[in-house]
Design an enzyme around this catalytic site. Structure first.
Site, short mmCIF file in Angstrom:
data_model
loop_
_atom_site.label_atom_id
_atom_site.label_comp_id
_atom_site.label_asym_id
_atom_site.label_seq_id
_atom_site.Cartn_x
_atom_site.Cartn_y
_atom_site.Cartn_z
N ASP A 373 0.84 -1.19 0.00
CA ASP A 373 0.00 0.00 0.00
C ASP A 373 0.87 1.25 0.00
OD1 ASP A 373 -2.72 1.23 0.44
OD2 ASP A 373 -1.74 1.92 2.27
N GLU A 410 1.64 -0.56 -5.01
CA GLU A 410 0.68 0.49 -5.33
C GLU A 410 1.55 1.73 -5.53
OE1 GLU A 410 -3.43 2.47 -3.68
OE2 GLU A 410 -1.79 2.20 -2.25
#
Length: 739
Positions: A373, A410
């Site tokens: 993330d 990401e």
């Protein structure tokens, strides 16, 4: 030089502590004692407080200090002395009799009120500092002043808990699926099975439920090869959600990087404590592997649940705020995550913590991959600038324990220079947001423009997406396999909502519909939300099939969001992070339209697999051997003028490889009317000196394999000769095999 710190107990025996490994482990001396080590550079003197199962809270000073690491030993009681054989068994389990399984513990600065109590501290009265390396967590008190707090409500008090690592893996073998054969299925542990009627009720919404044969049979029949789970690290709700009576359903608010989240375990596992939770997680991984499915974890190392600088400490802030979090010259947090804090990957000890966490999930829990993330935050240096040669990225690639592990970035955060798609180093794959936006624009924004009298643009950008954005990744030395292609994810509209809503509808989040993006690249096909008109519903279904076909027949690695394969809706909510209810959970009650979408998705995944099986194992990593030939509707090779023509939304692409046995033709008709196309004559692609070219054996015949247009479903297998015209339906993707 690391100098161990001796400690003499009342028995006269000297126990030697070490600053490594971090956390609680059997002593290096194999004497039954526990070695405790915690990186806490912000604390002059540190105590460990602990309670053995059935015992009372005790306190002991960690007398050693080496390079910011406080360390000490906890000796075993005399009756806990072990033979060498017995200790070897405990060492295998990473367990020590001094602090056995189920022991609760935490840390306190030596001068804190908790540590100073004569009768000993009670962590249920005041939060102690958690072990950053703790393998289990337990809430010992709910938050005060909160009516009906949820199990993860902010403000509750927690302790770390000892969990042993011995587990019967029964010769577990990771599937080790090649990147090019990988099809990722992004899912939420709870949401995937919470409403599944065929899974026993006591298993729904749990690790065990996800690994139930009903679920694994479904996933394998769909054709996916990997399950990418939203965060399963122990996590907390944010303060504002607790105040609103909501919870952090997605789990992007980590409280422990080594402990699985207890809320996803069955009631029986939770009754056994953190050990039961850990064992159920491992059982899930083992059973998914037996079904041939890899397991990827969405991991959140970029920020923690400690939130803003003014919030109380749970762990890292109390152990060393300046060391664990990014700060500016003014002493305030540098927040490149938008979550209140950013973990300081400019500090080698923080890099070590993340690496140790990854190793733990791979070596002890057999996880196959990770999606990171807000990954640029992990690659920002001490001046908070992104660098693709950051020590963390280099170390992950170089670590033998992580070799072969799937690494997915990401590739954006909210700081300066935060968009880094295509810029991560070799060994990493990136979520490809360019692919997402391009496919949405072609199939949704373009047709919406056409419905209002515009030309809808052309297919030039879509062609780039079909190559897996190869140009975007080439500069970093990577192929199209570095592109994780997706059109939807947990964050944003589902596929069904993408074709049904022009605007977000996030009122249930209690933020006056201000949260979530307004830039959705979506199209409601003329009616916002559910539609009674049969034609609108049919158009939406075909657009959804077009998107799925484009996703699955582009080079790169496709990712399907759970439920998109049959039309799951969130009622237009494009930020359902706080909706732990039927709005977010997958609804397994399928309508005829849902079943039709599911059948189409299964067919597309199967055709993709058949095509790849006909290519050499290195496809498509060698660009000089990949065949992608582009043709216009008339069967002629595309020219520069053709690519730039406004409204030119019909293309043909012949896909294969020089060493392959199968070549396919993908016909994309993005026009609003049926189009007559002429199948290309592939002999025009051959040069006299290319005697071994695979197209030399072509019969010049194309067999219909799949179409997103239902009118062609009854004609699968039909054959068409090159050079002859054939009609293809409006707004469709049709696949042929070159014979």
């Amino acid at each position: 030089m690391l100098v161990p710190e001796p400690r003499r107990q009342d028995t006269g025996r000297t126990y030697v502590s070490h600053p490594y490994p971090l956390g609680v482990h059997p002593s290096h001396e194999r004497d039954g004692s526990a070695n405790v080590a915690v990186y806490a550079p912000g604390v002059p003197d540190l105590d460990i407080v602990f309670r053995l199962p059935g015992g009372r809270w005790q306190r002991r000073r960690l007398t050693g200090r080496t390079g910011g690491v406080h360390h000490g030993t906890i000796p075993p009681a005399e009756q806990q002395r072990l033979s060498e054989t017995g200790f070897a068994y405990m060492l295998h389990r990473d367990e020590t009799p001094a602090l056995p399984v189920g022991t609760e513990y935490g840390f306190v600065p030596a001068d804190s009120p908790v540590a100073a109590r004569r009768r000993g501290p009670d962590p249920s009265d005041q939060q102690v500092l958690l072990d950053p390396y703790g393998k289990g967590l337990r809430r010992v008190a709910p938050p005060e002043g909160v009516e009906n707090p949820g199990p993860d409500a902010y403000g509750g008090r927690y302790v770390s808990v000892i969990a042993q690592q011995d587990f019967d893996w029964d010769e577990d073998r990771p599937p080790a699926t090649a990147w090019r054969d990988t099809v990722i299925y992004e899912a939420h542990v709870k949401g995937l099975t919470a409403l599944h009627p065929e899974i026993p009720e006591h298993l729904r919404g749990t690790y065990a439920g996800l690994a139930h044969p009903v679920m694994t049979d479904y996933l394998t029949s769909l054709g996916v090869t990997a399950v990418e789970l939203l965060p399963v690290h122990a996590h907390l709700d944010e303060p504002h959600l607790t105040a609103l009576g909501l919870s952090n359903y997605w789990g992007y608010n980590t409280l422990g990087f080594f402990a699985p989240h207890a809320g996803y375990a069955t009631e029986a596992a939770r009754a056994r404590g953190p050990q039961g939770v850990l064992d159920e997680f491992k059982t899930m991984v083992r059973d998914l592997h037996r079904a041939g499915l890899e397991v990827y974890l969405d991991v959140v190392y970029n920020h923690t649940a400690e939130a803003g600088q003014a919030e109380p400490a749970y762990c890292w802030r109390g152990l060393g705020d300046e060391a664990y979090y990014r700060h500016g010259d003014d002493g305030r947090y540098v927040d490149v995550t938008g979550c209140g804090n950013s973990v300081n990957f400019g500090n080698p000890r923080v890099v070590q913590m993340a690496l140790d966490s990854l190793r733990y999930w791979v070596e002890r829990c057999h996880v196959d991959g990770f999606r990171f993330d807000l990954a640029p935050e992990l690659a920002r240096d001490e001046r908070h600038r992104f660098t693709r040669n950051h020590p963390f990225l280099v170390a992950v690639n170089a670590d033998p324990a992580l070799f072969g592990t799937k690494l997915i970035a990401e590739p954006w955060d909210v700081g300066m220079g935060g968009w880094q798609t295509g810029h991560f180093p070799e060994g990493w794959a990136d979520w490809n947001d360019r692919f997402r936006d391009t496919v949405r624009d072609f199939w949704l924004t373009g047709p919406r423009s056409m419905s209002l009298g515009g030309d809808g643009g052309n297919a030039s950008r879509l062609a780039g997406a079909l190559t897996g954005s190869a140009d975007l990744f080439a500069a970093s030395g990577r192929s199209a396999l570095a592109s994780v292609n997706f059109v939807t994810a947990h964050d944003g509209f589902t596929l069904a909502d993408l074709v049904s809503y022009d605007n977000k509808h996030n009122q249930a989040n209690l933020e006056k519909n201000r949260d979530g993006t307004n830039d959705n690249h979506s199209w409601n096909h003329g009616v916002e939300g559910p539609a009674r008109d049969v034609r609108i519903r049919a158009d939406r279904a075909q657009t959804a099939r077009n998107v799925m076909a484009t996703l699955l027949f582009s080079q790169g690695v496709p990712m399907i969001t759970a439920g998109d394969e049959f039309g799951r809706s969130q009622g237009g909510n494009n930020n359902a992070y706080c909706q732990d209810n039927e709005l977010s959970w997958v609804d397994w009650r399928h309508t005829p339209a849902d079943r039709a979408m599911l059948a189409a998705t299964r067919s597309l995944v199967a055709v993709r697999g058949e095509f790849l099986a006909g290519q050499p194992s290195h496809f498509p990593t060698r660009p000089d051997e990949v065949m992608m030939h582009w043709f216009g509707p008339d069967g002629s090779p595309m020219t520069a003028t053709d690519w730039q023509a406004p409204g030119a939304r019909t293309i043909q692409v012949l896909i294969g490889s020089r060493g392959g046995r199968v070549s396919g033709l993908m016909v994309v008709n993005g026009a609003s009317a049926d189009m007559a196309i002429t199948f290309p004559d592939v002999t025009q692609l051959l040069r006299p000196d290319e005697e071994e070219h695979p197209l030399r054996a072509s019969e010049g015949v194309y067999a219909l394999v799949h179409s997103t247009a239902s009118v062609l479903h009854g004609r699968y297998g039909a054959r068409y000769r090159a050079g002859r015209p054939q009609g293809v339906p409006a707004n469709s993707v049709t696949l042929f095999r070159l014979l």
